[in-house]
Design a protein around this motif. Structure first.
Motif, PDB file in Angstrom:
ATOM      1  N   GLU A  31      -6.679  76.784  25.370  1.00  0.00           N
ATOM      2  CA  GLU A  31      -7.560  77.628  24.554  1.00  0.00           C
ATOM      3  C   GLU A  31      -7.371  77.357  23.054  1.00  0.00           C
ATOM      4  N   HIS A  32      -6.145  77.006  22.668  1.00  0.00           N
ATOM      5  CA  HIS A  32      -5.841  76.795  21.239  1.00  0.00           C
ATOM      6  C   HIS A  32      -6.712  75.725  20.571  1.00  0.00           C
ATOM      7  N   VAL A  33      -7.228  74.779  21.377  1.00  0.00           N
ATOM      8  CA  VAL A  33      -8.065  73.703  20.817  1.00  0.00           C
ATOM      9  C   VAL A  33      -9.303  74.304  20.123  1.00  0.00           C
ATOM     10  N   PHE A  48      -9.290  72.059  28.646  1.00  0.00           N
ATOM     11  CA  PHE A  48     -10.346  71.701  27.699  1.00  0.00           C
ATOM     12  C   PHE A  48      -9.802  70.733  26.655  1.00  0.00           C
ATOM     13  N   CYS A  49     -10.512  69.632  26.432  1.00  0.00           N
ATOM     14  CA  CYS A  49     -10.123  68.652  25.402  1.00  0.00           C
ATOM     15  C   CYS A  49     -11.130  68.685  24.256  1.00  0.00           C
ATOM     16  N   GLY A  50     -10.604  68.696  23.046  1.00  0.00           N
ATOM     17  CA  GLY A  50     -11.462  68.609  21.861  1.00  0.00           C
ATOM     18  C   GLY A  50     -10.612  68.063  20.718  1.00  0.00           C
ATOM     19  N   SER A  51     -11.296  67.506  19.749  1.00  0.00           N
ATOM     20  CA  SER A  51     -10.592  66.857  18.637  1.00  0.00           C
ATOM     21  C   SER A  51      -9.778  67.852  17.796  1.00  0.00           C
ATOM     22  N   ILE A  52      -8.570  67.463  17.433  1.00  0.00           N
ATOM     23  CA  ILE A  52      -7.767  68.242  16.472  1.00  0.00           C
ATOM     24  C   ILE A  52      -7.498  67.340  15.264  1.00  0.00           C
ATOM     25  N   ARG A  53      -6.592  66.407  15.400  1.00  0.00           N
ATOM     26  CA  ARG A  53      -6.304  65.527  14.250  1.00  0.00           C
ATOM     27  C   ARG A  53      -7.435  64.528  14.018  1.00  0.00           C
ATOM     28  N   GLY A  54      -8.301  64.373  14.997  1.00  0.00           N
ATOM     29  CA  GLY A  54      -9.484  63.516  14.829  1.00  0.00           C
ATOM     30  C   GLY A  54     -10.538  64.152  13.935  1.00  0.00           C
ATOM     31  N   GLY A  55     -10.353  65.449  13.627  1.00  0.00           N
ATOM     32  CA  GLY A  55     -11.321  66.159  12.770  1.00  0.00           C
ATOM     33  C   GLY A  55     -11.814  67.414  13.461  1.00  0.00           C
ATOM     34  N   ALA A  99       6.911  67.887  22.063  1.00  0.00           N
ATOM     35  CA  ALA A  99       6.728  69.119  22.844  1.00  0.00           C
ATOM     36  C   ALA A  99       5.243  69.343  23.144  1.00  0.00           C
ATOM     37  N   ILE A 100       4.384  69.054  22.153  1.00  0.00           N
ATOM     38  CA  ILE A 100       2.933  69.208  22.361  1.00  0.00           C
ATOM     39  C   ILE A 100       2.481  68.233  23.452  1.00  0.00           C
ATOM     40  N   HIS A 101       2.899  66.989  23.318  1.00  0.00           N
ATOM     41  CA  HIS A 101       2.510  65.953  24.286  1.00  0.00           C
ATOM     42  C   HIS A 101       2.970  66.310  25.708  1.00  0.00           C
ATOM     43  N   ASP A 102       4.252  66.666  25.838  1.00  0.00           N
ATOM     44  CA  ASP A 102       4.795  66.905  27.180  1.00  0.00           C
ATOM     45  C   ASP A 102       4.168  68.145  27.817  1.00  0.00           C
ATOM     46  N   ARG A 103       3.955  69.183  27.002  1.00  0.00           N
ATOM     47  CA  ARG A 103       3.307  70.397  27.525  1.00  0.00           C
ATOM     48  C   ARG A 103       1.890  70.076  27.998  1.00  0.00           C
ATOM     49  N   ASP A 104       1.148  69.304  27.178  1.00  0.00           N
ATOM     50  CA  ASP A 104      -0.249  69.009  27.525  1.00  0.00           C
ATOM     51  C   ASP A 104      -0.353  68.124  28.765  1.00  0.00           C
ATOM     52  N   VAL A 105       0.554  67.165  28.907  1.00  0.00           N
ATOM     53  CA  VAL A 105       0.499  66.302  30.105  1.00  0.00           C
ATOM     54  C   VAL A 105       0.809  67.146  31.354  1.00  0.00           C
ATOM     55  N   TYR A 125      -6.862  59.666  25.072  1.00  0.00           N
ATOM     56  CA  TYR A 125      -5.608  59.516  25.823  1.00  0.00           C
ATOM     57  C   TYR A 125      -5.567  60.504  26.998  1.00  0.00           C
ATOM     58  N   GLU A 126      -5.939  61.745  26.722  1.00  0.00           N
ATOM     59  CA  GLU A 126      -5.938  62.757  27.791  1.00  0.00           C
ATOM     60  C   GLU A 126      -6.867  62.340  28.927  1.00  0.00           C
ATOM     61  N   LEU A 127      -8.026  61.798  28.565  1.00  0.00           N
ATOM     62  CA  LEU A 127      -8.983  61.401  29.602  1.00  0.00           C
ATOM     63  C   LEU A 127      -8.433  60.243  30.438  1.00  0.00           C
ATOM     64  N   LYS A 149      -4.249  69.341  10.840  1.00  0.00           N
ATOM     65  CA  LYS A 149      -2.821  68.978  10.900  1.00  0.00           C
ATOM     66  C   LYS A 149      -2.292  69.132  12.322  1.00  0.00           C
ATOM     67  N   GLY A 150      -2.968  69.948  13.125  1.00  0.00           N
ATOM     68  CA  GLY A 150      -2.511  70.187  14.487  1.00  0.00           C
ATOM     69  C   GLY A 150      -1.840  71.531  14.588  1.00  0.00           C
ATOM     70  N   GLU A 151      -1.331  71.836  15.775  1.00  0.00           N
ATOM     71  CA  GLU A 151      -0.645  73.102  15.979  1.00  0.00           C
ATOM     72  C   GLU A 151       0.587  73.125  15.094  1.00  0.00           C
ATOM     73  N   ASP A 152       1.143  74.297  14.955  1.00  0.00           N
ATOM     74  CA  ASP A 152       2.331  74.434  14.134  1.00  0.00           C
ATOM     75  C   ASP A 152       3.469  73.680  14.816  1.00  0.00           C
ATOM     76  N   PRO A 160     -14.915  61.753  17.653  1.00  0.00           N
ATOM     77  CA  PRO A 160     -13.922  60.846  18.257  1.00  0.00           C
ATOM     78  C   PRO A 160     -12.491  61.302  17.973  1.00  0.00           C
ATOM     79  N   SER A 161     -11.643  61.230  18.998  1.00  0.00           N
ATOM     80  CA  SER A 161     -10.257  61.688  18.884  1.00  0.00           C
ATOM     81  C   SER A 161      -9.369  60.832  19.770  1.00  0.00           C
ATOM     82  N   LEU A 162      -8.324  60.266  19.187  1.00  0.00           N
ATOM     83  CA  LEU A 162      -7.379  59.461  19.982  1.00  0.00           C
ATOM     84  C   LEU A 162      -6.756  60.303  21.078  1.00  0.00           C
ATOM     85  N   GLY A 163      -6.395  61.550  20.722  1.00  0.00           N
ATOM     86  CA  GLY A 163      -5.741  62.434  21.689  1.00  0.00           C
ATOM     87  C   GLY A 163      -6.636  62.711  22.891  1.00  0.00           C
ATOM     88  N   VAL A 164      -7.923  62.961  22.636  1.00  0.00           N
ATOM     89  CA  VAL A 164      -8.851  63.250  23.743  1.00  0.00           C
ATOM     90  C   VAL A 164      -9.012  61.996  24.616  1.00  0.00           C
TER      91      VAL A 164
HETATM   92  O1  LIG Z   1      -1.612  69.968  17.855  1.00  0.00           O
HETATM   93  C1  LIG Z   1      -2.144  69.448  18.849  1.00  0.00           C
HETATM   94  N1  LIG Z   1      -2.227  70.137  20.033  1.00  0.00           N
HETATM   95  C2  LIG Z   1      -2.843  69.638  21.135  1.00  0.00           C
HETATM   96  O2  LIG Z   1      -2.888  70.313  22.180  1.00  0.00           O
HETATM   97  N2  LIG Z   1      -3.446  68.376  21.067  1.00  0.00           N
HETATM   98  C3  LIG Z   1      -4.187  67.835  22.230  1.00  0.00           C
HETATM   99  C4  LIG Z   1      -5.315  68.721  22.717  1.00  0.00           C
HETATM  100  C5  LIG Z   1      -6.594  68.051  22.261  1.00  0.00           C
HETATM  101  O3  LIG Z   1      -7.514  67.964  23.356  1.00  0.00           O
HETATM  102  C6  LIG Z   1      -6.198  66.669  21.801  1.00  0.00           C
HETATM  103  C7  LIG Z   1      -6.619  66.373  20.375  1.00  0.00           C
HETATM  104  O4  LIG Z   1      -6.105  65.135  19.943  1.00  0.00           O
HETATM  105  P1  LIG Z   1      -6.186  64.652  18.399  1.00  0.00           P
HETATM  106  O5  LIG Z   1      -5.275  65.545  17.612  1.00  0.00           O
HETATM  107  O6  LIG Z   1      -5.739  63.220  18.426  1.00  0.00           O
HETATM  108  O7  LIG Z   1      -7.624  64.822  17.969  1.00  0.00           O
HETATM  109  O8  LIG Z   1      -4.770  66.600  21.890  1.00  0.00           O
HETATM  110  C8  LIG Z   1      -3.343  67.634  19.913  1.00  0.00           C
HETATM  111  C9  LIG Z   1      -2.707  68.127  18.805  1.00  0.00           C
HETATM  112  C10 LIG Z   1      -2.597  67.349  17.514  1.00  0.00           C
HETATM  113  O9  LIG Z   1      -2.695  65.960  17.715  1.00  0.00           O
END
Ligand SMILES: O=c1[nH]c(=O)n([C@H]2C[C@H](O)[C@@H](COP(=O)(O)O)O2)cc1CO
Length: 148
Positions: free
Chosen positions: A35-37, A5-12, A56-62, A84-86, A45-48, A78-82
């Protein structure tokens, strides 16, 4: 079934309650790797990340992305991370569902709306929805998926 599941974290975090609704429903179809999303404790701020950091967050998620059977993304906030994941998921020929709420007043990026297609190796679907119908939308999608 492994679901990413992808959803915004640092995007808001404005839509975290919708994410909770989606993840709860997704858990009836399989294991939601991210699930943490949907956790209210995860702030903008994102996960701890102090323990292992962003790498570590990036590599685990990929890795999770690569091991998933289907990706469901809530793309209203809108979220850069989402995004990127897509993009990574498309490159991995994954099956992808993007959910967007037009009632937000936003206009979805052309790079997501315009990616909607079906090829031999993958399916990228974008659906507009309202919050009230989110469970029904997911029931329809996963009903079709488990038929094929
Ligand atoms: O702490 C985090 N943990 C994490 O799993 N992500 C991943 C999962 C979300 O689908 C996505 C959110 O990206 P962003 O933080 O750019 O909105 O990135 C992103 C962050 C923070 O960028």
């Amino acid at each position: 079934m492994h679901i990413y599941f992808c959803g915004s974290i640092r995007g808001g975090r404005q839509d975290v309650e919708v994410y909770q609704r989606i993840v709860k429903k997704l858990q009836t179809y399989g294991k939601v790797l991210t699930e943490h999303v949907s956790h209210a404790e995860v702030s903008e701020k994102g996960e701890d990340a102090v323990l292992d950091g962003d790498k570590a967050i990036h590599d685990r998620d990929v890795e999770w992305l690569a091991s998933s059977d289907v990706i469901v993304a809530e793309v209203t906030q809108p979220s850069l991370g989402v995004g990127y994941e897509l993009g990574r998921a498309v490159a991995m020929n994954k099956r992808i569902l993007c959910l967007f709420r037009p009632s937000s007043g936003r206009v979805l990026s052309a790079m997501i709306r315009g990616a909607d297609c079906r090829t031999e190796s993958s399916v990228f679907k974008v659906l507009d929805y309202t919050e009230e119908e989110v469970e029904v939308i997911l029931e329809k999608y996963f009903g079709e998926l488990t038929k094929n």
